[in-house]
Write a protein that holds these residues in place. Structure first.
Motif, PDB file in Angstrom:
ATOM      1  N   ARG A   1       4.727  28.410  73.923  1.00  0.00           N
ATOM      2  CA  ARG A   1       5.471  28.908  75.081  1.00  0.00           C
ATOM      3  C   ARG A   1       6.224  30.201  74.770  1.00  0.00           C
ATOM      4  NH1 ARG A   1       7.936  23.153  77.369  1.00  0.00           N
ATOM      5  NH2 ARG A   1       5.904  22.295  77.976  1.00  0.00           N
ATOM      6  N   ALA A   2       6.748  30.288  73.560  1.00  0.00           N
ATOM      7  CA  ALA A   2       7.561  31.462  73.195  1.00  0.00           C
ATOM      8  C   ALA A   2       6.738  32.738  73.238  1.00  0.00           C
ATOM      9  CB  ALA A   2       8.152  31.269  71.812  1.00  0.00           C
ATOM     10  N   GLU A   3       5.470  32.659  72.812  1.00  0.00           N
ATOM     11  CA  GLU A   3       4.637  33.861  72.817  1.00  0.00           C
ATOM     12  C   GLU A   3       4.410  34.357  74.247  1.00  0.00           C
ATOM     13  OE1 GLU A   3       0.444  35.736  71.160  1.00  0.00           O
ATOM     14  OE2 GLU A   3       0.718  33.562  71.072  1.00  0.00           O
ATOM     15  N   VAL A   4       4.144  33.443  75.158  1.00  0.00           N
ATOM     16  CA  VAL A   4       3.938  33.816  76.569  1.00  0.00           C
ATOM     17  C   VAL A   4       5.223  34.415  77.141  1.00  0.00           C
ATOM     18  CG1 VAL A   4       3.434  32.923  78.879  1.00  0.00           C
ATOM     19  CG2 VAL A   4       2.117  32.114  76.909  1.00  0.00           C
ATOM     20  N   ALA A   5       6.356  33.795  76.843  1.00  0.00           N
ATOM     21  CA  ALA A   5       7.648  34.306  77.341  1.00  0.00           C
ATOM     22  C   ALA A   5       7.904  35.704  76.809  1.00  0.00           C
ATOM     23  CB  ALA A   5       8.770  33.363  76.931  1.00  0.00           C
ATOM     24  N   ALA A   6       7.565  35.955  75.553  1.00  0.00           N
ATOM     25  CA  ALA A   6       7.795  37.278  74.958  1.00  0.00           C
ATOM     26  C   ALA A   6       6.944  38.333  75.634  1.00  0.00           C
ATOM     27  CB  ALA A   6       7.490  37.229  73.469  1.00  0.00           C
TER      28      ALA A   6
END
Length: 303
Positions: free
Chosen positions: A291-296
Motif C-alpha cells: 500500500r505504501a508504494e501506491v500511496a507514494a
C-alpha cells in the motif's frame, strides 16, 4: 434516425475516456456520495468523457440494480458537462435493457463489453453486437474488443449493418495487430480508442488511435490530460515523459494478469482520502506492505 452522423459522440471518443471507479460504503453498498464526489473531481479536472460500468468500475461485480444506479448517478452528476458512454453487456436481453436505460436517461453512447462466453465465433460476435446496436439506433455504439482472433473485416460487416457503430475500444495488447485490424476495418470509418490506457496510448496513437481509456485518471486527471495533449500535438517524446511518470503505477495494475487493476486505483484514491479501498471478489485489496508504494506514487503526482 437515418442520416445521423454522431459527430458529437465521435469527438467525445477522441479524448481521454475516463472509466470511473465504483466506491463502496462500509456496509458494502455503492457509496453514492463518494461516487458523486469522485465524478465531480473528474469533471472539475477537465475530463469530458465518462464510462459508467466499465471494468475499472467493477462492472461484473455489480448487480443489475447497481449498474442502473451507477449510470443514473453519472448522468445526473455530469449534467451535460461530459459525454456519457455506458458500459453494457452480459446476455443480449440484459445488454439491450441496459442500453435502453442509458438512452432514456439521455446518454449518447454505449460500450459493449466483450461477450463473456467460452465459445465465441466471429459471425456470432457480429450477431451479438448487431442485436444490441439495432435496439438503440439513436445511440453511438462502441464494441470493446479484447479478442485477438477477431478480424477487422467482421467489424466492417457489423458497421455495414448498423451505422451507429462509430468507434472501437481496442484492447488487444499488440500494436502491430491493432494497426492491421484498424486498416482492415476502415481506419477513417471509426474512432479508434486505445483500450489499454496510457501504457499503450503512444504506440496505438502512432497507428491511428485518437483516444484512450483511463483508470489512472481517477487518481490524477491532469496526468492523463497531459498525455493526450502531447499525443494530439504529435509530441511523442513529451508523451513518453508522462509514460515514464505513470509506468510503475500501471505495472502494479498489470501484474499477475491484471489481478490488481482496480485494486491499485482504489488504493491510490484511499491514500488521498477520496474513497474506501474495498473491492469486490474476485478482486482483492492490496496487502499492507504494497500500500505504501501506491500511496507514494499518488502523492508524487501532486493531485
Amino acid at each position: 434516425m437515418s442520416g445521423v452522423t454522431f459527430e458529437t459522440q465521435r469527438t467525445a471518443l477522441a479524448d481521454v475516456v475516463a472509466i470511473p471507479v465504483t466506491p463502496f460504503a462500509e456496509d458494502g453498498s455503492v457509496d453514492q456520495d463518494a461516487h458523486r464526489a469522485l465524478l465531480r473531481r473528474l469533471l472539475d479536472g477537465g475530463v469530458r468523457t465518462l464510462t459508467p460500468n466499465g471494468n475499472t468500475g467493477e462492472f461484473y461485480a455489480l448487480t443489475p440494480r447497481e449498474r442502473r444506479l451507477v449510470t443514473e448517478l453519472t448522468v445526473e452528476e455530469a449534467g451535460g458537462r461530459a459525454a456519457i458512454l455506458v458500459g453494457v453487456g452480459h446476455d443480449v436481453p440484459t445488454a439491450v435493457a441496459s442500453a435502453r436505460h442509458a438512452r432514456d436517461l439521455g446518454a449518447g453512447m454505449v460500450m459493449v463489453h466483450q461477450p463473456v462466453h467460452p465459445y465465441v465465433s466471429q459471425s456470432g460476435w457480429v450477431d451479438y453486437h448487431r442485436a444490441i446496436a439495432e435496439a438503440v439506433p439513436e445511440l453511438g455504439v462502441v464494441p470493446y474488443i479484447r479478442n485477438a482472433q477477431l478480424t477487422g473485416v467482421r467489424l466492417a460487416e457489423l458497421a455495414d449493418a448498423c451505422s451507429n457503430v462509430i468507434g472501437v475500444k481496442y484492447a488487444v495488447p499488440d500494436a502491430s495487430r491493432f494497426a492491421a485490424f484498424a486498416r482492415d476495418a476502415g481506419l477513417d470509418r471509426f474512432v479508434w480508442v486505445a483500450g489499454l490506457a496510457e501504457p499503450y496510448a503512444p504506440s496505438y496513437f502512432s497507428a491511428g488511435a485518437t483516444g484512450f481509456t483511463s483508470g489512472l485518471v481517477n487518481v490524477a486527471p491532469a496526468v492523463s490530460l497531459n498525455m493526450i495533449e502531447a499525443l494530439r500535438a504529435g509530441d511523442y517524446p513529451g508523451a513518453m515523459k508522462v509514460w515514464e511518470q505513470i509506468r510503475r503505477f500501471e505495472e502494479l495494475r498489470a501484474a499477475n494478469g491484471s489481478a490488481n487493476n482496480v485494486t491499485v486505483v482504489k488504493e491510490a484514491l484511499a491514500s488521498l482520502g477520496l474513497c474506501r479501498r474495498e473491492v469486490r471478489p474476485p478482486s482483492r485489496q492490496l496487502p499492507e506492505d504494497e500500500r505504501a508504494e501506491v500511496a507514494a506514487i499518488a502523492s508524487g503526482w501532486s493531485v
